[in-house]
Design a protein around this motif. Sequence first.
Motif, PDB file in Angstrom:
ATOM      1  N   PHE A 271      -3.783   5.281   2.688  1.00  0.00           N
ATOM      2  CA  PHE A 271      -2.521   5.430   3.406  1.00  0.00           C
ATOM      3  C   PHE A 271      -2.214   4.177   4.225  1.00  0.00           C
ATOM      4  O   PHE A 271      -3.106   3.602   4.852  1.00  0.00           O
ATOM      5  N   LYS A 272      -0.934   3.792   4.247  1.00  0.00           N
ATOM      6  CA  LYS A 272      -0.422   2.813   5.193  1.00  0.00           C
ATOM      7  C   LYS A 272       0.733   3.486   5.927  1.00  0.00           C
ATOM      8  O   LYS A 272       1.901   3.372   5.544  1.00  0.00           O
ATOM      9  N   PRO A 273       0.411   4.216   7.012  1.00  0.00           N
ATOM     10  CA  PRO A 273       1.402   5.102   7.636  1.00  0.00           C
ATOM     11  C   PRO A 273       2.652   4.410   8.149  1.00  0.00           C
ATOM     12  O   PRO A 273       3.748   4.984   8.059  1.00  0.00           O
ATOM     13  N   ASP A 274       2.525   3.214   8.707  1.00  0.00           N
ATOM     14  CA  ASP A 274       3.684   2.547   9.295  1.00  0.00           C
ATOM     15  C   ASP A 274       4.772   2.288   8.255  1.00  0.00           C
ATOM     16  O   ASP A 274       5.960   2.333   8.565  1.00  0.00           O
ATOM     17  N   GLU A 275       4.371   2.029   7.010  1.00  0.00           N
ATOM     18  CA  GLU A 275       5.332   1.769   5.933  1.00  0.00           C
ATOM     19  C   GLU A 275       5.515   2.969   5.012  1.00  0.00           C
ATOM     20  O   GLU A 275       6.228   2.890   4.001  1.00  0.00           O
ATOM     21  N   LEU A 276       4.872   4.090   5.349  1.00  0.00           N
ATOM     22  CA  LEU A 276       4.926   5.310   4.526  1.00  0.00           C
ATOM     23  C   LEU A 276       4.537   5.027   3.073  1.00  0.00           C
ATOM     24  O   LEU A 276       5.150   5.533   2.130  1.00  0.00           O
ATOM     25  N   LEU A 277       3.500   4.223   2.902  1.00  0.00           N
ATOM     26  CA  LEU A 277       2.960   3.927   1.579  1.00  0.00           C
ATOM     27  C   LEU A 277       1.675   4.721   1.358  1.00  0.00           C
ATOM     28  O   LEU A 277       0.846   4.852   2.267  1.00  0.00           O
ATOM     29  N   MET A 278       1.509   5.212   0.128  1.00  0.00           N
ATOM     30  CA  MET A 278       0.329   6.009  -0.214  1.00  0.00           C
ATOM     31  C   MET A 278      -0.125   5.621  -1.618  1.00  0.00           C
ATOM     32  O   MET A 278       0.659   5.662  -2.568  1.00  0.00           O
ATOM     33  N   TRP A 279      -1.394   5.224  -1.742  1.00  0.00           N
ATOM     34  CA  TRP A 279      -1.983   4.902  -3.039  1.00  0.00           C
ATOM     35  C   TRP A 279      -2.854   6.073  -3.478  1.00  0.00           C
ATOM     36  O   TRP A 279      -3.693   6.555  -2.706  1.00  0.00           O
ATOM     37  N   VAL A 280      -2.712   6.519  -4.713  1.00  0.00           N
ATOM     38  CA  VAL A 280      -3.466   7.663  -5.229  1.00  0.00           C
ATOM     39  C   VAL A 280      -4.174   7.269  -6.519  1.00  0.00           C
ATOM     40  O   VAL A 280      -3.555   6.698  -7.427  1.00  0.00           O
TER      41      VAL A 280
ATOM     42  N   ALA B 187       0.961   3.299  -6.222  1.00  0.00           N
ATOM     43  CA  ALA B 187       1.522   3.218  -4.872  1.00  0.00           C
ATOM     44  C   ALA B 187       2.866   3.935  -4.812  1.00  0.00           C
ATOM     45  O   ALA B 187       3.762   3.667  -5.624  1.00  0.00           O
ATOM     46  N   TYR B 188       2.998   4.837  -3.842  1.00  0.00           N
ATOM     47  CA  TYR B 188       4.246   5.585  -3.657  1.00  0.00           C
ATOM     48  C   TYR B 188       4.867   5.230  -2.310  1.00  0.00           C
ATOM     49  O   TYR B 188       4.176   5.201  -1.284  1.00  0.00           O
ATOM     50  N   ASP B 189       6.169   4.981  -2.319  1.00  0.00           N
ATOM     51  CA  ASP B 189       6.934   4.740  -1.102  1.00  0.00           C
ATOM     52  C   ASP B 189       7.566   6.069  -0.686  1.00  0.00           C
ATOM     53  O   ASP B 189       8.580   6.492  -1.252  1.00  0.00           O
ATOM     54  N   LEU B 190       6.964   6.741   0.297  1.00  0.00           N
ATOM     55  CA  LEU B 190       7.440   8.065   0.686  1.00  0.00           C
ATOM     56  C   LEU B 190       8.846   8.004   1.266  1.00  0.00           C
ATOM     57  O   LEU B 190       9.640   8.933   1.085  1.00  0.00           O
TER      58      LEU B 190
ATOM     59  N   LYS C 151       4.415  -3.116  -8.708  1.00  0.00           N
ATOM     60  CA  LYS C 151       3.868  -4.370  -8.171  1.00  0.00           C
ATOM     61  C   LYS C 151       2.812  -4.131  -7.087  1.00  0.00           C
ATOM     62  O   LYS C 151       2.056  -5.042  -6.754  1.00  0.00           O
ATOM     63  N   LEU C 152       2.740  -2.903  -6.557  1.00  0.00           N
ATOM     64  CA  LEU C 152       1.765  -2.600  -5.510  1.00  0.00           C
ATOM     65  C   LEU C 152       0.538  -1.857  -6.028  1.00  0.00           C
ATOM     66  O   LEU C 152      -0.402  -1.599  -5.265  1.00  0.00           O
ATOM     67  N   GLU C 153       0.529  -1.485  -7.300  1.00  0.00           N
ATOM     68  CA  GLU C 153      -0.601  -0.701  -7.797  1.00  0.00           C
ATOM     69  C   GLU C 153      -1.901  -1.501  -7.751  1.00  0.00           C
ATOM     70  O   GLU C 153      -1.908  -2.731  -7.883  1.00  0.00           O
ATOM     71  N   ILE C 154      -2.995  -0.764  -7.545  1.00  0.00           N
ATOM     72  CA  ILE C 154      -4.326  -1.365  -7.528  1.00  0.00           C
ATOM     73  C   ILE C 154      -4.956  -1.071  -8.889  1.00  0.00           C
ATOM     74  O   ILE C 154      -5.106   0.098  -9.262  1.00  0.00           O
ATOM     75  N   PRO C 155      -5.308  -2.108  -9.658  1.00  0.00           N
ATOM     76  CA  PRO C 155      -5.798  -1.883 -11.025  1.00  0.00           C
ATOM     77  C   PRO C 155      -7.043  -1.002 -11.076  1.00  0.00           C
ATOM     78  O   PRO C 155      -7.784  -0.867 -10.090  1.00  0.00           O
ATOM     79  N   ALA C 156      -7.254  -0.409 -12.241  1.00  0.00           N
ATOM     80  CA  ALA C 156      -8.448   0.405 -12.468  1.00  0.00           C
ATOM     81  C   ALA C 156      -9.702  -0.441 -12.259  1.00  0.00           C
ATOM     82  O   ALA C 156      -9.693  -1.662 -12.453  1.00  0.00           O
ATOM     83  N   ASP C 157     -10.769   0.222 -11.873  1.00  0.00           N
ATOM     84  CA  ASP C 157     -12.031  -0.469 -11.630  1.00  0.00           C
ATOM     85  C   ASP C 157     -12.563  -1.045 -12.949  1.00  0.00           C
ATOM     86  O   ASP C 157     -12.677  -0.322 -13.950  1.00  0.00           O
ATOM     87  N   PRO C 158     -12.926  -2.318 -12.979  1.00  0.00           N
ATOM     88  CA  PRO C 158     -13.497  -2.923 -14.200  1.00  0.00           C
ATOM     89  C   PRO C 158     -14.761  -2.220 -14.677  1.00  0.00           C
ATOM     90  O   PRO C 158     -15.126  -2.337 -15.851  1.00  0.00           O
ATOM     91  N   PHE C 159     -15.399  -1.483 -13.784  1.00  0.00           N
ATOM     92  CA  PHE C 159     -16.611  -0.741 -14.141  1.00  0.00           C
ATOM     93  C   PHE C 159     -16.374   0.195 -15.326  1.00  0.00           C
ATOM     94  O   PHE C 159     -17.291   0.485 -16.108  1.00  0.00           O
ATOM     95  N   LEU C 160     -15.133   0.660 -15.488  1.00  0.00           N
ATOM     96  CA  LEU C 160     -14.814   1.595 -16.566  1.00  0.00           C
ATOM     97  C   LEU C 160     -15.079   1.012 -17.950  1.00  0.00           C
ATOM     98  O   LEU C 160     -15.291   1.760 -18.908  1.00  0.00           O
TER      99      LEU C 160
END
Length: 539
Positions: free
Chosen positions: A396-405, A417-420, A435-444
Amino acid sequence: MRSTLCLFLVLFLFSSCGSVKNLKKESARFQQEFDSTHLKLESQDQLSRSPYGNLQLRLQGNDFELGYKKGLITKPLLQHQEDVFFQKVADFVPKPKRQRLLMKFLKWYHRDILKDIPLNYRKEIYGLSRHAGNKYDYVGSKYERSLLLHGAHDIGHAMQDLMLVGCSSVALWDSQTEDGKLLIGRNFDFYVNDAFAENKIVEFIAPTEGYKYAAVSWPGMIGVVSGMNEKGLTISLNAGKSSIPLRGKTPISIVARDILQHAQNIDEAIQIAKGFKVFISESVLIGSAQDNRAVNIEMSPKRFDVFEVNNNILFCTNHFQSPTYTKDKRNKSHIASSHSQYRLDKLKQSFRKKAIYQPEDIAKVLRDATGLKNEDIGYGNEKALNQLLAHHAVIFKPDELLMWVSNNPYQLGTMEAYDLRKIFQNNEPIEAIKKLEIPADPFLKTKAFADFQQFKKLLPEMEQAAKTKQYLSDNKLQRFEQTNPNLWLTHQVLGDYYFKHQNWEKASHYYEIALSKEVSSEKAKEHLQKKLQKARKKL
């Protein structure tokens, strides 16, 4: 634990009430109110699937409407989730007669649940239950089952011996983040089985009363375990060690839902939490954009406290840290015997006080499967922050209402990344910010992950062979050992296999190897030591 369950069963046998009090009256009243209400899906009520697999649900309405719409729009998923849960019950209690006895006991245990869950949430659960299947009507009515299933999360927490939970969370602010604003990350490690996590739902709810909120959930659930509202207040649940009281009280996910729907800052969240009585111990990590900080509300059936820090880093695993609980025997015992303190120490190692962190850095820590000092402790070890069983991870980044799931598998898939703020302001189809998504873990894509997947497939077969004295080929036994050689459990299972086949030398050998690894709890270590002692005596 066994003595407590025996006490419950004795109380049950002598109890005159085998069901939830006043359920039939309330069901009839709700049905009458429900029949006089015209409910249908509107254009803004949407269910879609993200490019990476998570379900995305948007709903708005009052209590009955939210429940009914959620049930209608997710009906096949809701019924599948109920299948998954009751199959898990069948794994623990195979005989139908005993299953019915267990459910009858749970009805008695939660006999006052209509008092414990606020009316508006009971109405929502009733609306949801209208879309449950008929397969389990022998267990109880659809409404009764839906009520009881909202306590399953708490029962899993209370019965820690089942190892259903091991959540880890962190909050950082001021000098610890790039812009000084609050960042929060958490792994939710409530594990039933892989099928339970197949249909993760990222839901965006606009209730008629209270604040709009987003949460990560599963079909059939109206409570909250991880979420953020339109005011930038976040909540995440972390189980503690509980005694089991003589009756159920308010499910903690309902407490969290009420906080998320009605609180805009830390003080309001605390006041709402104080108004509930719970039947488990739980650390409720509250983050607030208004306050630009986070606290842990620490709740148990008998005590309540708030843990705060003054160094801009707050950690939370599965034990309490506030002064009220420093002398609590159960909490102290849990710290000494479980993997909670180990994971707290790992978090402290991972986040240095003089560093600055961004969401990508938090994701990397949440996905870390190593132990202290990056030691290889085997994949799936409960002492790791990433136990390779998480239902989800959220940032969560509450100040910008951003949530990564996170997306499947576990917390390793792409974090969208979702802009609430944007989602709550319009009724357009839900889309994550590419543009804000965090890529899948290379471990996969590694051999180590492929081996772990093979380990998970072989483990039930190995455990069954150890129980039934079934013979397995040397090649299969060797392959199993190679899939996860640094995990203590691998060698315990092999030790159990050879112990059952009275090969005392090999049983002793594997128990010794298991004890040389990082065993996840004192209870597991004591069990290994006893089995080793028995095997050695047979030599």
